[in-house]
Design an enzyme around this catalytic site. Structure first.
Site, PDB file in Angstrom:
ATOM      1  N   TYR A  24     107.174  52.069  11.783  1.00  0.00           N
ATOM      2  CA  TYR A  24     107.834  51.193  12.744  1.00  0.00           C
ATOM      3  C   TYR A  24     108.823  50.307  11.998  1.00  0.00           C
ATOM      4  CZ  TYR A  24     108.738  47.675  16.253  1.00  0.00           C
ATOM      5  OH  TYR A  24     109.374  46.827  17.128  1.00  0.00           O
ATOM      6  N   HIS A  40     112.574  49.123  18.229  1.00  0.00           N
ATOM      7  CA  HIS A  40     113.037  48.561  19.499  1.00  0.00           C
ATOM      8  C   HIS A  40     114.383  47.884  19.265  1.00  0.00           C
ATOM      9  CE1 HIS A  40     108.648  48.760  20.150  1.00  0.00           C
ATOM     10  NE2 HIS A  40     108.978  49.008  21.391  1.00  0.00           N
TER      11      HIS A  40
END
Length: 174
Positions: free
Chosen positions: A78, A119
């Site tokens: 991530y 994101h």
């Protein structure tokens, strides 16, 4: 004989692992680069030995100008933060940092990383385009991802990681 002017010398980009010694620099950069304040746990996590290849300070001519920080989540990586100070953008620094992390992910074996994801705030179309140029694809939208900034929604972008062997198969040998 005099030295040539500094502007004619090539620029030097280097990377450094994050440590207790340079964590203050990372905190200062993040306070300028990002609209949110990160927790002490965030800063402890980014100096853990298992993420040292995925968390780096970016230097331009020996000046710290940005960083990239990722965390391992089982077989995923991530990408938590990546930023470069405004005066140093458009110098390929972010691209070089991202390529460094992608290469490290491709060669990582325990665990084998299958993808990198992140994101991006839906208002940040420049960042979305940047990641798409580097092989990331939009796979969804996370509503209300951001709690303290507007807009709250975020694109979810991912890039599937191929092993180093597969990456090298498509490259002509010299």
């Amino acid at each position: 004989m005099s030295n040539p002017p500094a502007s004619s010398s090539p620029s030097r980009v280097t990377f450094a692992y994050l440590t207790h010694r340079n964590l203050g620099t990372v905190k200062k950069l993040n306070s300028v680069l990002f609209p949110i304040k990160y927790s002490d746990k965030f800063y402890q996590d980014i100096i853990a030995p298992e993420v040292e290849d995925f968390c780096q300070l970016i230097y331009y001519n020996d000046v710290p100008v940005g960083n990239i920080c990722c965390r391992l989540e089982n077989k995923d990586l991530y990408l938590m933060t990546m930023g470069v100070l405004a005066p140093y953008r458009s110098k390929q620094l972010g691209s070089q940092a991202l390529k460094l992390v992608i290469k490290a992910a491709a060669s990582h074996s325990k665990p084998k990383i299958r993808r990198i994801y992140l994101h991006v705030q839906v208002s940040n179309t420049d960042a979305k385009r940047f990641y798409e140029r580097h092989g990331f694809k939009e796979v969804g939208i996370k509503e209300d991802y951001y709690k303290k900034i507007m807009p709250r929604d975020a694109w979810i972008l991912e890039r599937i990681i191929e092993s180093e062997d597969k990456q090298n198969q498509g490259t002509p040998q010299s």
